[in-house]
Design a protein around this motif. Structure first.
Motif, mmCIF file in Angstrom:
data_model
loop_
_atom_site.group_PDB
_atom_site.id
_atom_site.type_symbol
_atom_site.label_atom_id
_atom_site.label_comp_id
_atom_site.label_asym_id
_atom_site.label_seq_id
_atom_site.Cartn_x
_atom_site.Cartn_y
_atom_site.Cartn_z
ATOM 1 N N GLU A 106 0.843 -1.190 0.000
ATOM 2 C CA GLU A 106 0.000 0.000 0.000
ATOM 3 C C GLU A 106 0.886 1.250 0.000
ATOM 4 N N VAL A 107 0.385 2.320 -0.622
ATOM 5 C CA VAL A 107 1.132 3.578 -0.638
ATOM 6 C C VAL A 107 0.227 4.720 -0.191
ATOM 7 N N THR A 108 0.861 5.797 0.253
ATOM 8 C CA THR A 108 0.159 6.920 0.859
ATOM 9 C C THR A 108 -0.050 8.038 -0.160
ATOM 10 N N PRO A 109 -1.295 8.402 -0.467
ATOM 11 C CA PRO A 109 -1.547 9.446 -1.471
ATOM 12 C C PRO A 109 -1.063 10.817 -1.005
ATOM 13 N N PHE A 110 -0.324 11.495 -1.880
ATOM 14 C CA PHE A 110 0.221 12.823 -1.619
ATOM 15 C C PHE A 110 -0.189 13.777 -2.733
ATOM 16 N N TYR A 111 -0.166 15.062 -2.432
ATOM 17 C CA TYR A 111 -0.323 16.085 -3.460
ATOM 18 C C TYR A 111 0.814 17.090 -3.322
ATOM 19 N N LEU A 112 1.232 17.668 -4.436
ATOM 20 C CA LEU A 112 2.333 18.623 -4.456
ATOM 21 C C LEU A 112 1.882 19.904 -5.125
ATOM 22 N N TYR A 113 2.336 21.046 -4.605
ATOM 23 C CA TYR A 113 1.935 22.340 -5.168
ATOM 24 C C TYR A 113 3.097 23.324 -5.056
ATOM 25 N N SER A 114 3.031 24.410 -5.817
ATOM 26 C CA SER A 114 4.080 25.422 -5.836
ATOM 27 C C SER A 114 3.948 26.366 -4.652
ATOM 28 N N LYS A 115 5.022 26.514 -3.884
ATOM 29 C CA LYS A 115 4.972 27.444 -2.758
ATOM 30 C C LYS A 115 5.032 28.897 -3.237
ATOM 31 N N LYS A 116 5.463 29.099 -4.482
ATOM 32 C CA LYS A 116 5.459 30.445 -5.049
ATOM 33 C C LYS A 116 4.046 30.838 -5.449
ATOM 34 N N PHE A 173 0.080 18.379 -8.381
ATOM 35 C CA PHE A 173 0.524 17.117 -8.965
ATOM 36 C C PHE A 173 0.247 16.010 -7.952
ATOM 37 N N LEU A 174 -0.377 14.927 -8.392
ATOM 38 C CA LEU A 174 -0.696 13.800 -7.513
ATOM 39 C C LEU A 174 0.405 12.751 -7.547
ATOM 40 N N SER A 175 0.771 12.249 -6.372
ATOM 41 C CA SER A 175 1.773 11.194 -6.290
ATOM 42 C C SER A 175 1.539 10.407 -5.005
ATOM 43 N N TRP A 176 2.571 9.689 -4.565
ATOM 44 C CA TRP A 176 2.477 8.877 -3.359
ATOM 45 C C TRP A 176 3.766 9.030 -2.556
ATOM 46 N N LYS A 177 3.643 9.060 -1.255
ATOM 47 C CA LYS A 177 4.789 9.311 -0.375
ATOM 48 C C LYS A 177 5.939 8.345 -0.648
ATOM 49 N N PRO A 200 0.427 14.975 2.519
ATOM 50 C CA PRO A 200 -0.507 13.849 2.365
ATOM 51 C C PRO A 200 -1.924 14.339 2.131
ATOM 52 N N VAL A 201 -2.683 13.593 1.353
ATOM 53 C CA VAL A 201 -4.098 13.913 1.176
ATOM 54 C C VAL A 201 -4.824 13.504 2.453
ATOM 55 N N PRO A 202 -5.431 14.454 3.164
ATOM 56 C CA PRO A 202 -6.058 14.124 4.457
ATOM 57 C C PRO A 202 -7.240 13.163 4.295
ATOM 58 N N ASN A 203 -7.426 12.340 5.307
ATOM 59 C CA ASN A 203 -8.606 11.467 5.389
ATOM 60 C C ASN A 203 -8.771 10.572 4.164
ATOM 61 N N MET A 204 -7.669 10.109 3.609
ATOM 62 C CA MET A 204 -7.738 9.223 2.454
ATOM 63 C C MET A 204 -7.006 7.930 2.766
ATOM 64 N N LEU A 248 12.589 1.316 2.423
ATOM 65 C CA LEU A 248 11.991 2.572 2.910
ATOM 66 C C LEU A 248 12.534 2.894 4.295
ATOM 67 N N LYS A 249 13.830 2.949 4.413
ATOM 68 C CA LYS A 249 14.462 3.179 5.707
ATOM 69 C C LYS A 249 14.408 4.641 6.133
ATOM 70 N N ARG A 250 14.288 5.566 5.164
ATOM 71 C CA ARG A 250 14.319 6.987 5.505
ATOM 72 C C ARG A 250 13.018 7.433 6.121
#
Length: 250
Positions: A106-116, A173-177, A200-204, A248-250
């Motif tokens: 299983e993988v954890t859904p993440f989203y990424l966005y521009s801080k600018k 952009f959608l990805s996974w942790k 992380p995408v909350p409550n998913m 996934l040691k990190r």
């Protein structure tokens, strides 16, 4: 005792059904570490380790190759070049072409966005809150678990999608942790050149991944029976999680 003997005989006959020929397996060549990635010594990762345990343990010859994900699925569906694909999520279309094994990670859904573009961040409390943004993904990937429509999938790799976010061509952009971990993109320094934030995408729920076996492969059901049995044993023994944790040691 009779139950154990019967189970052993079933496993033996299942193994024999698929042991006489080499199984060709494919995975994504670009952006799917730590599950599948290419080194000088060949294909490595979680998928390779699990296949070695399941197929190698049962003396079933196989070869794991990496190629473009869309090509992997297309050729595996036909069943000539490949009979199996690794690391796939569920979709109705794929289920019409493939037999799914039991899930094995299983993988954890993440989203990424521009801080600018969004210096104050995004107020995301659930996946539904992303519906008001232009969302991007990778060509050929299945994002149905996210439940969003109109995802722009013109990018062919993560770096290209991150550039789209950086240049304000996409909001998210959608990805996974775990994939971001595998790519080394989960620290502030690694994200610096793209000026993006990952969250992380909350409550998913986490997304499940499976092996796909081509319905065109004559021994598909026998192979599924074998793999499902081995996956269950790996889960119960804790070895499956130990294999994953190694990457996934990190």
């Amino acid at each position: 005792m009779k139950h154990l003997i019967g189970a052993a005989l079933l496993l033996s006959s299942t193994t024999a059904a698929v042991a006489d020929e080499k199984i060709e397996v494919c995975g994504d060549a670009i952006d799917w570490p730590p599950y599948t990635y290419l080194t000088r010594d060949g294909v490595r990762g979680v998928d390779a380790d699990i296949l070695d345990h399941i197929l190698g343990k049962n003396d079933i010859s196989y070869k794991l190759s990496v190629t473009a994900w869309s090509r992997c699925l297309r050729d595996a569906a036909i069943g000539n070049t490949y009979q199996m694909a690794v690391s796939a999520t569920h979709s109705a279309h794929r289920a019409s072409q493939f037999i799914y094994t039991d899930w094995y990670y299983e993988v954890t859904p993440f989203y990424l966005y521009s801080k600018k573009t969004f210096p104050g961040g995004l107020n995301i409390k659930s996946i539904d809150d992303l519906k008001g943004y232009k969302v991007c993904g990778i060509h050929g990937y299945n994002y149905s678990d996210f439940g969003l429509e109109n995802i722009d999938q013109n990018s062919v790799e993560v770096s290209e999608a991150l550039n789209e976010v950086r240049l304000n061509r996409c909001d998210v952009f959608l990805s996974w942790k775990e994939i971001l971990l595998g790519l080394g993109l989960v620290t502030e320094n690694d994200f610096h050149r793209y000026a993006v934030i990952a969250a992380p995408v909350p409550n998913m729920d986490r997304h499940k991944f499976y092996f796909l076996i081509s319905r065109a492969y004559p021994q598909a059901q026998a192979l599924k029976t074998l793999i499902d049995r081995e996956i269950q044993q790996l889960k119960e023994s804790g070895k499956l999680q130990r294999i994953i944790n190694k990457y996934l040691k990190r």
